[in-house]
Design a protein around this motif. Sequence first.
Motif, mmCIF file in Angstrom:
data_model
loop_
_atom_site.group_PDB
_atom_site.id
_atom_site.type_symbol
_atom_site.label_atom_id
_atom_site.label_comp_id
_atom_site.label_asym_id
_atom_site.label_seq_id
_atom_site.Cartn_x
_atom_site.Cartn_y
_atom_site.Cartn_z
ATOM 1 N N PRO A 101 -1.877 13.577 -8.618
ATOM 2 C CA PRO A 101 -1.486 14.418 -7.481
ATOM 3 C C PRO A 101 -2.655 15.148 -6.833
ATOM 4 O O PRO A 101 -2.615 15.432 -5.630
ATOM 5 N N GLU A 102 -3.703 15.443 -7.598
ATOM 6 C CA GLU A 102 -4.854 16.148 -7.040
ATOM 7 C C GLU A 102 -5.682 15.252 -6.121
ATOM 8 O O GLU A 102 -6.357 15.749 -5.216
ATOM 9 N N VAL A 103 -5.668 13.940 -6.355
ATOM 10 C CA VAL A 103 -6.483 13.019 -5.547
ATOM 11 C C VAL A 103 -5.611 12.184 -4.614
ATOM 12 O O VAL A 103 -6.062 11.176 -4.090
ATOM 13 N N TRP A 104 -4.356 12.609 -4.424
ATOM 14 C CA TRP A 104 -3.422 11.832 -3.605
ATOM 15 C C TRP A 104 -3.993 11.557 -2.211
ATOM 16 O O TRP A 104 -4.044 10.404 -1.761
ATOM 17 N N GLU A 105 -4.412 12.585 -1.492
ATOM 18 C CA GLU A 105 -4.910 12.412 -0.129
ATOM 19 C C GLU A 105 -6.151 11.543 -0.103
ATOM 20 O O GLU A 105 -6.313 10.685 0.775
ATOM 21 N N GLU A 106 -7.049 11.756 -1.066
ATOM 22 C CA GLU A 106 -8.284 10.956 -1.124
ATOM 23 C C GLU A 106 -7.966 9.478 -1.341
ATOM 24 O O GLU A 106 -8.532 8.607 -0.668
ATOM 25 N N TRP A 107 -7.068 9.191 -2.275
ATOM 26 C CA TRP A 107 -6.715 7.796 -2.540
ATOM 27 C C TRP A 107 -5.947 7.174 -1.378
ATOM 28 O O TRP A 107 -6.149 6.020 -1.038
ATOM 29 N N LEU A 108 -5.060 7.956 -0.772
ATOM 30 C CA LEU A 108 -4.219 7.417 0.294
ATOM 31 C C LEU A 108 -5.052 6.999 1.504
ATOM 32 O O LEU A 108 -4.716 6.019 2.179
ATOM 33 N N HIS A 109 -6.129 7.724 1.777
ATOM 34 C CA HIS A 109 -6.937 7.448 2.965
ATOM 35 C C HIS A 109 -8.275 6.806 2.624
ATOM 36 O O HIS A 109 -9.206 6.855 3.438
ATOM 37 N N PRO B 226 0.834 -1.207 0.000
ATOM 38 C CA PRO B 226 0.000 0.000 0.000
ATOM 39 C C PRO B 226 0.871 1.260 0.000
ATOM 40 O O PRO B 226 1.964 1.276 0.567
ATOM 41 N N ALA B 227 0.393 2.289 -0.644
ATOM 42 C CA ALA B 227 1.136 3.542 -0.707
ATOM 43 C C ALA B 227 1.230 4.177 0.674
ATOM 44 O O ALA B 227 0.323 4.038 1.510
ATOM 45 N N SER C 249 -2.020 1.213 -4.342
ATOM 46 C CA SER C 249 -0.861 0.324 -4.292
ATOM 47 C C SER C 249 0.293 0.907 -5.096
ATOM 48 O O SER C 249 0.088 1.628 -6.086
ATOM 49 N N VAL C 250 1.509 0.582 -4.658
ATOM 50 C CA VAL C 250 2.714 0.983 -5.386
ATOM 51 C C VAL C 250 3.616 -0.225 -5.548
ATOM 52 O O VAL C 250 3.607 -1.151 -4.726
ATOM 53 N N VAL C 251 4.396 -0.213 -6.650
ATOM 54 C CA VAL C 251 5.450 -1.199 -6.871
ATOM 55 C C VAL C 251 6.772 -0.502 -6.593
ATOM 56 O O VAL C 251 7.034 0.583 -7.134
ATOM 57 N N VAL C 252 7.608 -1.113 -5.750
ATOM 58 C CA VAL C 252 8.836 -0.481 -5.280
ATOM 59 C C VAL C 252 10.030 -1.354 -5.648
ATOM 60 O O VAL C 252 9.971 -2.588 -5.558
ATOM 61 N N LEU C 253 11.111 -0.702 -6.083
ATOM 62 C CA LEU C 253 12.385 -1.359 -6.342
ATOM 63 C C LEU C 253 13.462 -0.593 -5.581
ATOM 64 O O LEU C 253 13.778 0.546 -5.924
ATOM 65 N N LYS C 254 13.986 -1.188 -4.526
ATOM 66 C CA LYS C 254 15.015 -0.546 -3.689
ATOM 67 C C LYS C 254 14.557 0.836 -3.224
ATOM 68 O O LYS C 254 15.236 1.846 -3.406
ATOM 69 N N ASP C 255 13.357 0.890 -2.626
ATOM 70 C CA ASP C 255 12.778 2.114 -2.068
ATOM 71 C C ASP C 255 12.412 3.149 -3.127
ATOM 72 O O ASP C 255 12.083 4.288 -2.794
ATOM 73 N N ARG C 256 12.440 2.776 -4.397
ATOM 74 C CA ARG C 256 12.028 3.690 -5.456
ATOM 75 C C ARG C 256 10.691 3.233 -6.027
ATOM 76 O O ARG C 256 10.536 2.063 -6.418
ATOM 77 N N VAL C 257 9.721 4.142 -6.094
ATOM 78 C CA VAL C 257 8.417 3.826 -6.666
ATOM 79 C C VAL C 257 8.544 3.755 -8.183
ATOM 80 O O VAL C 257 8.964 4.722 -8.825
ATOM 81 N N VAL C 258 8.202 2.595 -8.758
ATOM 82 C CA VAL C 258 8.299 2.420 -10.206
ATOM 83 C C VAL C 258 6.934 2.167 -10.841
ATOM 84 O O VAL C 258 6.824 2.123 -12.070
ATOM 85 N N GLY C 259 5.892 1.986 -10.030
ATOM 86 C CA GLY C 259 4.556 1.758 -10.566
ATOM 87 C C GLY C 259 3.518 2.035 -9.499
ATOM 88 O O GLY C 259 3.804 1.980 -8.300
ATOM 89 N N LEU C 260 2.290 2.346 -9.934
ATOM 90 C CA LEU C 260 1.215 2.628 -8.988
ATOM 91 C C LEU C 260 -0.121 2.316 -9.635
ATOM 92 O O LEU C 260 -0.243 2.266 -10.870
ATOM 93 N N GLY C 261 -1.121 2.095 -8.795
ATOM 94 C CA GLY C 261 -2.463 1.813 -9.281
ATOM 95 C C GLY C 261 -3.442 1.877 -8.136
ATOM 96 O O GLY C 261 -3.080 1.734 -6.958
ATOM 97 N N LYS C 262 -4.726 2.069 -8.457
ATOM 98 C CA LYS C 262 -5.746 2.268 -7.436
ATOM 99 C C LYS C 262 -6.911 1.324 -7.678
ATOM 100 O O LYS C 262 -7.418 1.204 -8.799
ATOM 101 N N LEU C 263 -7.321 0.642 -6.609
ATOM 102 C CA LEU C 263 -8.546 -0.162 -6.609
ATOM 103 C C LEU C 263 -9.606 0.641 -5.868
ATOM 104 O O LEU C 263 -9.427 0.976 -4.690
ATOM 105 N N THR C 264 -10.713 0.958 -6.546
ATOM 106 C CA THR C 264 -11.754 1.825 -5.990
ATOM 107 C C THR C 264 -13.080 1.080 -5.935
ATOM 108 O O THR C 264 -13.464 0.410 -6.901
ATOM 109 N N GLU D 6 -8.023 1.925 -11.605
ATOM 110 C CA GLU D 6 -7.684 3.208 -12.236
ATOM 111 C C GLU D 6 -6.280 3.629 -11.828
ATOM 112 O O GLU D 6 -5.667 3.072 -10.917
ATOM 113 N N GLY D 7 -5.787 4.645 -12.541
ATOM 114 C CA GLY D 7 -4.509 5.250 -12.181
ATOM 115 C C GLY D 7 -3.310 4.342 -12.359
ATOM 116 O O GLY D 7 -2.294 4.539 -11.696
#
Length: 680
Positions: free
Chosen positions: A414-422, A390-391, A429-444, A454-455
Motif C-alpha cells: 500500500p505504501e508504494v501503490w502510486e509508484e507501482w501503478l504509474h 494491468p492494475a 499486474s493483477v489477477v481478477v475473478l469476476k471483478d475481484r482481485v485475487v492476485g497481484l505482482g510487479k515487474l520492475t 516482486e510483490g
Amino acid sequence: MSEAAQRWDTATKRTVATILLVVLALVLYRFRGVLPPLILAFLLAFVLDPLVDFLERRARMSRTAATALVFLAVVLLLLAAPAIAIPVIVRAVRSLNLDFLRIAADVGRMVQQPITLFGYEWNLEEVYVQLLDTLRNFIQTVAAGTFNLVVGFASTLFWLVFILLAAFYLTRDADRLTKWLDTLPPPSIQEDIVRLRQEITEVWNAFLRGQLLMGVLIGVITAVVDAVVGLPNALALGLLAGLMEFVPSIGPIIAAIPAVLLAFFQGSSWLPLSNLWFAVLVLGLYLVIQQIEGNILLPRVLGGSLKLHPLVVLVAVIAGGSLAGILGMLLAAPTVATLRVVGHYLYCRLTDRDPFPETAVPPPPRRGLGRRLWDRARRRFLAPRWEIRPARPEDREGVEAICAQIWEGHDYIPEVWEEWLHDPHGQFSVVVLKDRVVGLGKLTRIADDEWWLEGLRVDPAYRRLGVAHLLQSHQVALAERIGEGMLRFATGSWNLPVHRNAARDGFRRVAEFLAYEAKPLPGPCPLRRLTPDDLDAVWERIAGSPILQAAGGLYEVRWHWMTLTRERLAGHLKRGEVWGGELEGRLTGVAIVQEDPERGQISVGYVDGQPEGITALAWGLRVLAYERGYEKVRFRPPSYPPLLEALEAAGAVRVWKHSLWIFERPLKGENERGRDRNSG
C-alpha cells in the motif's frame, strides 16, 4: 508561549501519572462488578470479529450490517440452546437412577480395608479423607466465585443484554478502536506497544478460537466413541467433554470421571463385559482420546502460541478458580501467556536485547489428500475464468484487502501503490475473478538489462489453485516482450511451491542470503567513509573475491538484488555509501551501506574483505549506528561460512531461521528471439 513553558518537567509528569493510576485503581475497585460482563463482552467480540471481517470482505456488506447479522445469529442460538440442551441433560441425569449416597458409602467402606501389596500394608482411609476435604474446599471456593459471578450478572436479563450490546459495539468498531489505541503511546515506544499488542492478540486468538474448535472436536469424538462401545447417555457425555475442554489440564479429567462411574455402575448396552472391565475399557478410551488431543489435535489447532508448560497451566487453573470461579479457570492459561509475553518484552528491554527479532514465516503444513483433491477440482474449474491485466486505480481496495492478510497487516505494497501503478517501465499486474482481485505482482526494471519480480501476493481463499504460477508466467512473458538481460526474484528457502514454479518457468537458484542484525555500540568509530578516489582499491578488493562468488555476483539495495559492477560501485562511492576499515594503510574491509531513518537502521547490502577486517568493519558499523542514533545494523550476507563467522565475532546475530534464495533466468527479448527464428 515558549516550548519550555508548554512542556511539563519530569516531576510534574510523575505526579500526574501517579494520580491517574490511583484514580484508575479506585474506579476499577468501585465498579468491579461491571468487570466480569465487560470481560465476557470483550471475549465475545474477539471470537466474532473474524466472522464479521469475513462477511464484510466476501459478501461486500457494510461493517454495521455484517455485525448485526452475526449477532442476530448469536441471539437465535442463545434462545435455541437451552430448549435443546436442557431436556437432554435432564433425561440423562434421570436415566442414571443412581443412589449417590450408597455409592459414596461403598467407596468409603472399600478404602477402610487395608491393602496388602508386595508384603506392605497400605491404609487408604486417611488419603481418602484428605482428598475429600481438599476436593470439598476447592469446590466450595470455585462454587462461591461462580455463584457470585452468576448472581452478579449472568443470571439477569439486564446483564445479558449489556454483554450483547457491548460486544456488538466492540465488534462493529474493532478496527477504529485498534487504530485509536495504537496512537495513544508516545512516539518513542509506539512501535513497541503496537508489536506487543499484536503478540498478545495472537495469544488470545490461539486460545479462544482454538478452544472453540477443540471443544467441538473432542465433544464429537467422545460422543461417537461412547456410543460405539454402548455407554449410556453418550450425547450428554460428549457435551460434557466438549465443555470441559475449555478448562485446561483438569477439564478432560473431570469429563472422564462421570463416564467411568457410569460404565462401572450401569455397564455397556451391548458389550459382553463385566461392569468392572467395561469401566477399565472406558477409562482406556478416554486416555486414548486425551493422547490424540495432546499429540495430534492440539498442536495443529493451537500450535505453540501459548508456549506454557503443563504444570504452569495446572497451577494457573487452580489459582484462577480460587480467585474468580469458573471464569478464572477458563481464562487462566491465556492470562498467564499474556504475562509471559509482557515479561519477555520487559526482560529484553532491561537487558538491551531486541524483543521482536525478525523471523521468517515457517513453511505451511502439508495438506491432506481430501484438500489436495478439492483444490485440484477448483483449479480446473476456475482455470478459464482468470483474467490478468494491468492494475487500475479502482483495484486499490481489493489489493489492500489482500495485503491486510500479509505480515499481520504490515505489507509494504500500500505504501508504494502510486509508484507501482504509474511505473512507465515495468508493470503492476493483477489477477481478477469476476471483478475481484485475487492476485497481484510487479515487474520492475532495475537497469536496461536487469529486471526484478516482486510483490507476488495471492488471496488466501484462492491459494493452491495455480494463481501464483499463472501470474509469474505472465510476468515472464511480459519481460520477454519489453526487455532483455536477466530476470530475478527472491523467495524464502522454505517456499517449495514457489521453487517448483520457478523451475517450471526456467529459473535457477544462483545464491542464498541470510539475515543478521547487530545492536549499536558506543565508542570511537574506526571506519573511513570512502571516496571516488578509492574506486580502484575497493574494486580490487571486491572483484573475484570468494564472497562475491558466493553471492552470485549480486548485492542488495532495498530488497532488490542486482549485479555488483564497477560502475555501480562508483555511484555508491560518489553518494558516500561505502565505508572501509584499514590496517597499516591497507584496505582490509569494505561495506556498501544505506541509512534508513524510517526504520531506524543502517542496512548493509554488501560486505567484503579479510575475516579479521570484516569483524573490525562490523564493529565499526555498530559504532557508526550509535553515533547516528540508529537502533540496529542490518546485514544480508551470502551463505559463506568465513563471512558469517566474521560477522558473528563482531556481535551480529542471525535473526531468521530460514534464508532467502535468489532465482534468475535470462531474457532474450523480442529482437533476439526474432533473430533466432530467422536463423532457424
